[in-house]
Design an enzyme around this catalytic site. Structure first.
Site, PDB file in Angstrom:
ATOM      1  N   ARG A 119       0.941  -1.181   0.088  1.00 25.90           N
ATOM      2  CA  ARG A 119      -0.003  -0.049  -0.089  1.00 25.90           C
ATOM      3  C   ARG A 119       0.754   1.372   0.070  1.00 25.90           C
ATOM      4  NH1 ARG A 119      -2.606  -3.352   3.593  1.00 25.90           N
ATOM      5  NH2 ARG A 119      -4.232  -4.360   2.650  1.00 25.90           N
ATOM      6  N   LYS A 141       2.557  11.584 -10.949  1.00 24.45           N
ATOM      7  CA  LYS A 141       1.740  10.432 -11.952  1.00 24.45           C
ATOM      8  C   LYS A 141       2.487   9.288 -12.113  1.00 24.45           C
ATOM      9  CE  LYS A 141      -1.387  13.191 -14.490  1.00 24.45           C
ATOM     10  NZ  LYS A 141      -1.793  13.403 -16.078  1.00 24.45           N
ATOM     11  N   GLU A 183       8.939  19.697 -24.708  1.00 32.51           N
ATOM     12  CA  GLU A 183       7.943  19.389 -23.672  1.00 32.51           C
ATOM     13  C   GLU A 183       8.290  20.617 -22.713  1.00 32.51           C
ATOM     14  OE1 GLU A 183       5.448  17.951 -22.655  1.00 32.51           O
ATOM     15  OE2 GLU A 183       5.500  15.821 -23.351  1.00 32.51           O
ATOM     16  N   LYS A 225       5.705  23.228 -14.409  1.00 33.17           N
ATOM     17  CA  LYS A 225       4.998  22.198 -13.830  1.00 33.17           C
ATOM     18  C   LYS A 225       4.501  21.988 -12.263  1.00 33.17           C
ATOM     19  CE  LYS A 225       3.867  17.342 -14.747  1.00 33.17           C
ATOM     20  NZ  LYS A 225       4.399  16.137 -15.266  1.00 33.17           N
ATOM     21  N   GLU A 235      -5.220  16.600 -10.691  1.00 31.94           N
ATOM     22  CA  GLU A 235      -5.795  16.848 -12.183  1.00 31.94           C
ATOM     23  C   GLU A 235      -7.182  16.940 -12.143  1.00 31.94           C
ATOM     24  OE1 GLU A 235      -3.638  15.136 -15.417  1.00 31.94           O
ATOM     25  OE2 GLU A 235      -5.128  15.250 -16.820  1.00 31.94           O
ATOM     26  N   ARG A 239      -4.525  21.423 -13.933  1.00 30.91           N
ATOM     27  CA  ARG A 239      -3.471  20.749 -14.213  1.00 30.91           C
ATOM     28  C   ARG A 239      -3.647  20.316 -15.706  1.00 30.91           C
ATOM     29  NH1 ARG A 239      -0.369  15.840 -10.783  1.00 30.91           N
ATOM     30  NH2 ARG A 239       1.060  15.311 -12.531  1.00 30.91           N
ATOM     31  N   ASN A 243      -1.601  19.753 -20.830  1.00 32.98           N
ATOM     32  CA  ASN A 243      -2.004  18.810 -21.981  1.00 32.98           C
ATOM     33  C   ASN A 243      -1.791  19.793 -23.490  1.00 32.98           C
ATOM     34  OD1 ASN A 243      -2.441  16.584 -20.919  1.00 32.98           O
ATOM     35  ND2 ASN A 243      -4.472  16.798 -20.632  1.00 32.98           N
ATOM     36  N   HIS A 246      -0.894  18.100 -26.660  1.00 33.47           N
ATOM     37  CA  HIS A 246      -1.257  16.744 -26.434  1.00 33.47           C
ATOM     38  C   HIS A 246      -2.337  16.190 -27.084  1.00 33.47           C
ATOM     39  CE1 HIS A 246       2.189  17.118 -23.743  1.00 33.47           C
ATOM     40  NE2 HIS A 246       2.113  16.055 -23.396  1.00 33.47           N
ATOM     41  N   HIS A 250      -1.251  13.164 -28.955  1.00 34.83           N
ATOM     42  CA  HIS A 250      -1.548  11.727 -28.685  1.00 34.83           C
ATOM     43  C   HIS A 250      -2.154  11.005 -30.012  1.00 34.83           C
ATOM     44  CE1 HIS A 250      -1.859  12.625 -24.309  1.00 34.83           C
ATOM     45  NE2 HIS A 250      -0.719  11.977 -24.439  1.00 34.83           N
ATOM     46  N   HIS A 263       7.632  11.066 -28.239  1.00 35.15           N
ATOM     47  CA  HIS A 263       6.297  11.612 -27.634  1.00 35.15           C
ATOM     48  C   HIS A 263       6.527  13.118 -27.902  1.00 35.15           C
ATOM     49  CE1 HIS A 263       3.312  12.465 -25.015  1.00 35.15           C
ATOM     50  NE2 HIS A 263       4.165  13.365 -24.064  1.00 35.15           N
TER      51      HIS A 263
HETATM   52  N1  LIG Z   1       4.134  10.298 -14.973  1.00 37.17           N
HETATM   53  C1  LIG Z   1       4.022  11.546 -15.957  1.00 37.17           C
HETATM   54  O1  LIG Z   1       3.475  12.460 -15.498  1.00 37.17           O
HETATM   55  C2  LIG Z   1       4.728  11.533 -17.055  1.00 37.17           C
HETATM   56  C3  LIG Z   1       4.578  12.491 -18.071  1.00 37.17           C
HETATM   57  C4  LIG Z   1       5.281  12.615 -19.302  1.00 37.17           C
HETATM   58  C5  LIG Z   1       5.835  11.211 -19.835  1.00 37.17           C
HETATM   59  N2  LIG Z   1       5.432  10.229 -19.086  1.00 37.17           N
HETATM   60  C6  LIG Z   1       6.036   8.797 -19.514  1.00 37.17           C
HETATM   61  O2  LIG Z   1       7.224   8.770 -19.788  1.00 37.17           O
HETATM   62  C7  LIG Z   1       7.630   7.919 -20.744  1.00 37.17           C
HETATM   63  C8  LIG Z   1       8.655   8.306 -21.730  1.00 37.17           C
HETATM   64  O3  LIG Z   1       9.663   8.724 -21.081  1.00 37.17           O
HETATM   65  P1  LIG Z   1      11.120   9.069 -21.942  1.00 37.17           P
HETATM   66  O4  LIG Z   1      10.761   9.684 -23.241  1.00 37.17           O
HETATM   67  O5  LIG Z   1      12.244   8.930 -20.983  1.00 37.17           O
HETATM   68  O6  LIG Z   1      11.283   7.388 -22.641  1.00 37.17           O
HETATM   69  P2  LIG Z   1      12.236   6.138 -22.004  1.00 37.17           P
HETATM   70  O7  LIG Z   1      12.149   5.771 -20.592  1.00 37.17           O
HETATM   71  O8  LIG Z   1      11.571   4.905 -22.948  1.00 37.17           O
HETATM   72  O9  LIG Z   1      13.647   6.345 -22.449  1.00 37.17           O
HETATM   73  C9  LIG Z   1      13.877   6.609 -23.880  1.00 37.17           C
HETATM   74  C10 LIG Z   1      15.172   5.953 -24.274  1.00 37.17           C
HETATM   75  O10 LIG Z   1      16.318   6.520 -23.698  1.00 37.17           O
HETATM   76  C11 LIG Z   1      17.289   5.605 -23.326  1.00 37.17           C
HETATM   77  N3  LIG Z   1      17.972   6.316 -22.278  1.00 37.17           N
HETATM   78  C12 LIG Z   1      17.520   6.667 -20.899  1.00 37.17           C
HETATM   79  N4  LIG Z   1      18.507   7.380 -20.231  1.00 37.17           N
HETATM   80  C13 LIG Z   1      19.447   7.546 -21.012  1.00 37.17           C
HETATM   81  C14 LIG Z   1      20.799   8.022 -21.034  1.00 37.17           C
HETATM   82  N5  LIG Z   1      21.258   8.829 -20.035  1.00 37.17           N
HETATM   83  N6  LIG Z   1      21.595   7.816 -22.232  1.00 37.17           N
HETATM   84  C15 LIG Z   1      21.273   7.161 -23.191  1.00 37.17           C
HETATM   85  N7  LIG Z   1      20.285   6.643 -23.342  1.00 37.17           N
HETATM   86  C16 LIG Z   1      19.385   6.546 -22.432  1.00 37.17           C
HETATM   87  C17 LIG Z   1      16.339   4.529 -22.717  1.00 37.17           C
HETATM   88  O11 LIG Z   1      17.133   3.256 -22.788  1.00 37.17           O
HETATM   89  C18 LIG Z   1      15.248   4.430 -23.962  1.00 37.17           C
HETATM   90  O12 LIG Z   1      15.709   3.712 -24.874  1.00 37.17           O
HETATM   91  C19 LIG Z   1       6.190   7.493 -21.388  1.00 37.17           C
HETATM   92  O13 LIG Z   1       5.877   6.245 -20.965  1.00 37.17           O
HETATM   93  C20 LIG Z   1       5.095   8.520 -20.840  1.00 37.17           C
HETATM   94  O14 LIG Z   1       3.893   7.859 -20.707  1.00 37.17           O
HETATM   95  C21 LIG Z   1       5.049   9.952 -17.813  1.00 37.17           C
HETATM   96 ZN   LIG Z   2       3.867  14.721 -22.639  1.00 33.44          ZN
END
Ligand SMILES: NC(=O)c1ccc[n+]([C@@H]2O[C@H](COP(=O)([O-])OP(=O)(O)OC[C@H]3O[C@@H](n4cnc5c(N)ncnc54)[C@H](O)[C@@H]3O)[C@@H](O)[C@H]2O)c1
Ligand SMILES: [Zn+2]
Length: 365
Positions: A119, A141, A183, A225, A235, A239, A243, A246, A250, A263
């Site tokens: 939990r 999130k 972003e 943010k 949200e 919040r 978006n 987005h 999306h 993304h």
């Molecule tokens: N929680 C939230 O509020 C929120 C907000 C925005 C996005 N997200 C989520 O985040 C995710 C996308 O995150 P992301 O863009 O970081 O993608 P990711 O975690 O898939 O990383 C992208 C790529 O970069 C590589 N990588 C990571 N760090 C590295 C480094 N220092 N050097 C070399 N390669 C590296 C990883 O191996 C991967 O191949 C999505 O799932 C999205 O839904 C969440």
């Molecule tokens: Zn985003």
């Protein structure tokens, strides 16, 4: 080091931003020392940077490690199980500590694993992508994807600290760096003209972006943010402005099965589209539209949109949760630094925005 505090009453926490911060983990995480700890990362990130984190964490106390494959398609139940199995195997109790070390995928997965294990156990984020530093590591999130929809299963679970060590970005592929930069630019358009201008002045395609400028951009985007999350943690309203870009973003990701765009690239296109709809309605001055679109382009090339059928994109926008009486909801920029949510956008306006996006493609090559 830049420090930002996220003020959420009992869920408050600091965000530290700088270069080489990982070597100071024992100091930065001193209040959490001595807890049984599990670090979650991916094989790729661990191979690149694990040894530095390992050396530093060892000084905090004993820990075990679990690696899960990153990439959006692995943000699923199987990875969640692997992480929580590792918690059980390590004997992690309610007084344990979980550390997420990786991009947004590792962060979302790990946060959700921590939120639902016993939990809720406390966790710390060490983001390694720009997108994770400016966006996913802030705001609490967490979640995983369902085969039918992204981020369908999740929880709000604020970390105890975020340590954004921008030195990790030195190994990040340029495309991933740009993905986060769109972003950050979005945050500038929402609420920070200075950040917008900084992104405008960054080197084209972000080649040779200086350390100080990267740190300042991360800090400013986090501040935007944080300011919004502090007012609307779960949200319920405000919040939603995060978006911006987005709704179309999306849709572009989903019609291309998440294979064509990162993304951020999709959000970059979405920013241009939203700015056009605002301009067409007379809400955003022409010069401001030109500036937003030119700055999106300045950050670098994005995969094309012209060969995607507009009807497919419109259908995808319509499937999104933001539809009311057949009208679509968009966050629209009113100026650089100010946005408003509009829930009466017609399909014709979106079609027109898609035409403008297509017509701008030529500038990107
Ligand atoms: N929680 C939230 O509020 C929120 C907000 C925005 C996005 N997200 C989520 O985040 C995710 C996308 O995150 P992301 O863009 O970081 O993608 P990711 O975690 O898939 O990383 C992208 C790529 O970069 C590589 N990588 C990571 N760090 C590295 C480094 N220092 N050097 C070399 N390669 C590296 C990883 O191996 C991967 O191949 C999505 O799932 C999205 O839904 C969440
Ligand atoms: Zn985003």
């Amino acid at each position: 080091m830049i420090e930002i505090s996220v003020d959420l009453g009992p869920n408050s926490y600091p965000i530290a931003i700088g270069h080489g911060l990982v070597s100071s983990l024992p100091r930065l995480l001193a209040p959490l020392a001595g807890r049984r700890t599990v670090v979650v990362s991916s094989p790729h990130v661990w191979a690149l940077h694990g040894s530095r984190v390992e050396k530093s964490l060892q000084r905090l106390g004993p820990f075990t490690r679990v690696l899960v494959p990153d990439g959006e398609r692995n943000k699923n139940r199987r990875s969640l199980n692997a992480i929580q199995d590792a918690f059980v195997k390590a004997g992690l109790g309610r007084d344990g500590l979980v550390v997420a070390f990786g991009g947004g995928v590792v962060g979302d997965l790990t946060g959700f694993a921590a939120a639902t294990y016993m939990r809720g156990v406390i966790w710390v984020q060490i983001p390694t992508t720009l997108l994770a530093m400016v966006d996913s590591s802030v705001g609490g999130k967490t979640g995983i994807n369902h085969p039918r929809a992204k981020n369908l299963i999740g929880a709000f679970h604020q970390p105890k600290a975020v340590i954004a060590d921008c030195a990790f970005l030195e190994t990040l592929p340029a495309r991933q760096l740009r993905s986060g930069a769109y972003e950050a630019l979005k945050c500038g358009v929402i609420a920070d003209r200075g950040l917008f201008q900084a992104m405008r002045k960054a080197p084209a395609g972000l080649r040779g972006w200086s350390r100080t400028d990267v740190e300042n951009a991360v800090a400013s985007a986090c501040e935007v943010k944080v300011g919004i999350v502090e007012k609307d943690e779960r949200e319920d309203g405000l919040r939603r402005v995060l978006n911006l870009g987005h709704t179309l973003g999306h849709a572009l990701e989903s019609v291309t099965a998440y294979r064509r765009f990162t993304h951020g690239e999709a959000v970059g296109w979405g920013l241009v589209g939203a700015a056009w709809i605002a301009r067409r309605r007379g809400l955003l001055p022409d010069e401001a539209f030109d500036l937003v679109a030119a700055t999106v382009d300045h950050l670098g090339p994005r995969p094309r949109v012209s060969d995607i059928r507009s009807q497919a994109i419109l259908d995808a926008v319509g499937r999104d949760k933001k539809v009311k009486n057949g009208r679509l909801t968009f966050v629209l920029p009113l100026s650089i630094g100010r946005v408003a949510v509009h829930d009466d956008i017609g399909r014709g306006e979106v079609r027109d925005a898609l035409k403008v996006m297509t017509s701008r493609e030529a500038r990107l090559t």
